[in-house]
Design a protein around this motif. Structure first.
Motif, PDB file in Angstrom:
ATOM      1  N   PRO A   1       0.808  -1.221   0.000  1.00  0.00           N
ATOM      2  CA  PRO A   1       0.000   0.000   0.000  1.00  0.00           C
ATOM      3  C   PRO A   1       0.839   1.267   0.000  1.00  0.00           C
ATOM      4  N   ILE A   2       1.993   1.234   0.645  1.00  0.00           N
ATOM      5  CA  ILE A   2       2.870   2.404   0.645  1.00  0.00           C
ATOM      6  C   ILE A   2       3.390   2.669  -0.764  1.00  0.00           C
ATOM      7  N   ARG A   3       3.771   1.598  -1.482  1.00  0.00           N
ATOM      8  CA  ARG A   3       4.224   1.766  -2.871  1.00  0.00           C
ATOM      9  C   ARG A   3       3.116   2.389  -3.727  1.00  0.00           C
ATOM     10  N   THR A   4       1.877   1.939  -3.497  1.00  0.00           N
ATOM     11  CA  THR A   4       0.739   2.480  -4.236  1.00  0.00           C
ATOM     12  C   THR A   4       0.572   3.968  -3.959  1.00  0.00           C
ATOM     13  N   LEU A   5       0.662   4.342  -2.696  1.00  0.00           N
ATOM     14  CA  LEU A   5       0.491   5.746  -2.308  1.00  0.00           C
ATOM     15  C   LEU A   5       1.606   6.619  -2.872  1.00  0.00           C
ATOM     16  N   LEU A   6       2.819   6.075  -2.891  1.00  0.00           N
ATOM     17  CA  LEU A   6       3.947   6.805  -3.482  1.00  0.00           C
ATOM     18  C   LEU A   6       3.729   6.988  -4.981  1.00  0.00           C
ATOM     19  N   ALA A   7       3.276   5.915  -5.644  1.00  0.00           N
ATOM     20  CA  ALA A   7       3.068   5.967  -7.087  1.00  0.00           C
ATOM     21  C   ALA A   7       1.987   6.981  -7.455  1.00  0.00           C
ATOM     22  N   LYS A   8       1.002   7.154  -6.579  1.00  0.00           N
ATOM     23  CA  LYS A   8      -0.084   8.097  -6.828  1.00  0.00           C
ATOM     24  C   LYS A   8       0.230   9.490  -6.285  1.00  0.00           C
ATOM     25  N   SER A   9       1.459   9.648  -5.774  1.00  0.00           N
ATOM     26  CA  SER A   9       1.927  10.943  -5.250  1.00  0.00           C
ATOM     27  C   SER A   9       1.073  11.469  -4.101  1.00  0.00           C
ATOM     28  N   LEU A  10       0.471  10.547  -3.334  1.00  0.00           N
ATOM     29  CA  LEU A  10      -0.309  10.958  -2.163  1.00  0.00           C
ATOM     30  C   LEU A  10       0.579  11.072  -0.927  1.00  0.00           C
ATOM     31  N   ILE A  11       1.690  10.347  -0.926  1.00  0.00           N
ATOM     32  CA  ILE A  11       2.688  10.479   0.124  1.00  0.00           C
ATOM     33  C   ILE A  11       4.065  10.590  -0.524  1.00  0.00           C
ATOM     34  N   LYS A  12       5.033  11.034   0.257  1.00  0.00           N
ATOM     35  CA  LYS A  12       6.395  11.159  -0.248  1.00  0.00           C
ATOM     36  C   LYS A  12       7.379  10.926   0.885  1.00  0.00           C
ATOM     37  N   GLU A  13       8.629  10.707   0.517  1.00  0.00           N
ATOM     38  CA  GLU A  13       9.690  10.594   1.511  1.00  0.00           C
ATOM     39  C   GLU A  13      10.006  11.989   2.019  1.00  0.00           C
ATOM     40  N   VAL A  14      10.009  12.142   3.343  1.00  0.00           N
ATOM     41  CA  VAL A  14      10.264  13.465   3.923  1.00  0.00           C
ATOM     42  C   VAL A  14      11.511  13.482   4.802  1.00  0.00           C
ATOM     43  N   GLY A  15      12.197  12.350   4.895  1.00  0.00           N
ATOM     44  CA  GLY A  15      13.408  12.292   5.703  1.00  0.00           C
ATOM     45  C   GLY A  15      13.727  10.864   6.081  1.00  0.00           C
ATOM     46  N   ARG A  16      14.647  10.728   7.024  1.00  0.00           N
ATOM     47  CA  ARG A  16      15.028   9.412   7.509  1.00  0.00           C
ATOM     48  C   ARG A  16      15.192   9.453   9.014  1.00  0.00           C
ATOM     49  N   VAL A  17      14.928   8.310   9.644  1.00  0.00           N
ATOM     50  CA  VAL A  17      15.090   8.179  11.081  1.00  0.00           C
ATOM     51  C   VAL A  17      16.577   8.219  11.412  1.00  0.00           C
ATOM     52  N   GLU A  18      16.921   8.906  12.473  1.00  0.00           N
ATOM     53  CA  GLU A  18      18.315   8.936  12.904  1.00  0.00           C
ATOM     54  C   GLU A  18      18.711   7.581  13.487  1.00  0.00           C
ATOM     55  N   GLY A  19      19.974   7.219  13.354  1.00  0.00           N
ATOM     56  CA  GLY A  19      20.468   5.978  13.953  1.00  0.00           C
ATOM     57  C   GLY A  19      20.528   4.828  12.980  1.00  0.00           C
ATOM     58  N   THR A  20      20.648   3.619  13.524  1.00  0.00           N
ATOM     59  CA  THR A  20      20.822   2.409  12.732  1.00  0.00           C
ATOM     60  C   THR A  20      19.663   2.177  11.771  1.00  0.00           C
ATOM     61  N   GLY A  21      19.992   1.850  10.538  1.00  0.00           N
ATOM     62  CA  GLY A  21      18.967   1.521   9.550  1.00  0.00           C
ATOM     63  C   GLY A  21      18.490   2.705   8.750  1.00  0.00           C
ATOM     64  N   ARG A  22      18.415   3.888   9.393  1.00  0.00           N
ATOM     65  CA  ARG A  22      17.990   5.109   8.708  1.00  0.00           C
ATOM     66  C   ARG A  22      16.705   4.888   7.907  1.00  0.00           C
ATOM     67  N   ALA A  23      15.672   4.389   8.588  1.00  0.00           N
ATOM     68  CA  ALA A  23      14.396   4.105   7.930  1.00  0.00           C
ATOM     69  C   ALA A  23      13.807   5.362   7.311  1.00  0.00           C
ATOM     70  N   ILE A  24      13.161   5.187   6.171  1.00  0.00           N
ATOM     71  CA  ILE A  24      12.527   6.307   5.460  1.00  0.00           C
ATOM     72  C   ILE A  24      11.310   6.787   6.239  1.00  0.00           C
TER      73      ILE A  24
END
Length: 199
Positions: free
Chosen positions: A122-145
């Protein structure tokens, strides 16, 4: 463990890590291998996936690895996104979108903790439809989007600002979010129906 088994495990690790990817150190820890050995197997896998017969490739980004599609196939992915069967959002996508809207910035892992199920598709779908976007990354190990909503999100659903979302109780806990966003779903589903009728 034999060579082909090691590569099979690495493929599995890449798959389950999804768009977050997996860094070299994690692979070393999971497989209990040294850096040189991991680099050797990653090099072999990357070469194998670079073949024209493969639909995916392995890319190295910021010391980590992830599966991605190939740029030369972008036309077909665009057709999928634009096909009539993908003009509406599934319940899973709506739930994920609601959680992002209320809890942004938020990582995929946190979305999955709230929903209780995997949410990569569902996240891929939302990204593809430009309803959500990457706004940063979590600090620390892994640096999750971290994800947030977009201008298109506001336009699609007739909102001037994110503050116009139906309010949630001030004492809401993460595990109650899905239940509390029923009003949000109803508003969005109604708006989606109007939008789709206009297309």
């Amino acid at each position: 463990m034999k060579s082909h088994e090691i590569k099979a495990v690495i493929e599995g690790l890449l798959f389950v890590s999804g768009e977050e990817g997996i860094d070299e150190k994690q692979i070393m820890e999971v497989l209990q291998l040294d850096r040189k050995t991991v680099k050797f197997y990653m090099s072999e896998l990357m070469e194998a996936y670079s073949a024209d017969s493969r639909g995916l490739q392995i890319v190295e980004i910021a010391g980590g690895y992830q599966f991605t599609t190939k740029a030369e196939h972008a036309l077909y992915f665009k057709r999928l996104i634009q096909s009539p069967s993908t003009t509406t959002l599934s319940q899973a996508a709506l739930e994920s979108l609601a959680i992002v809207a209320y809890k942004q910035p938020i990582s995929r892992i946190d979305i999955e903790d709230i929903r209780g199920v995997k949410s990569e598709r569902p996240i891929r779908t939302l990204l593809a439809k430009s309803l959500i976007k990457e706004v940063g990354r979590v600090e620390g190990t892994g640096r999750a989007i971290l994800y947030g909503t977009t201008k298109e999100f506001l336009e699609q659903f007739g909102l001037r600002t994110i503050k116009e979302l139906p309010p949630l109780p001030s004492n809401i806990e993460d595990e109650d979010v899905e239940e509390e966003v029923d009003l949000f779903f109803a508003k969005f589903q109604e708006q989606l129906a109007v939008v789709n009728e206009d297309k």
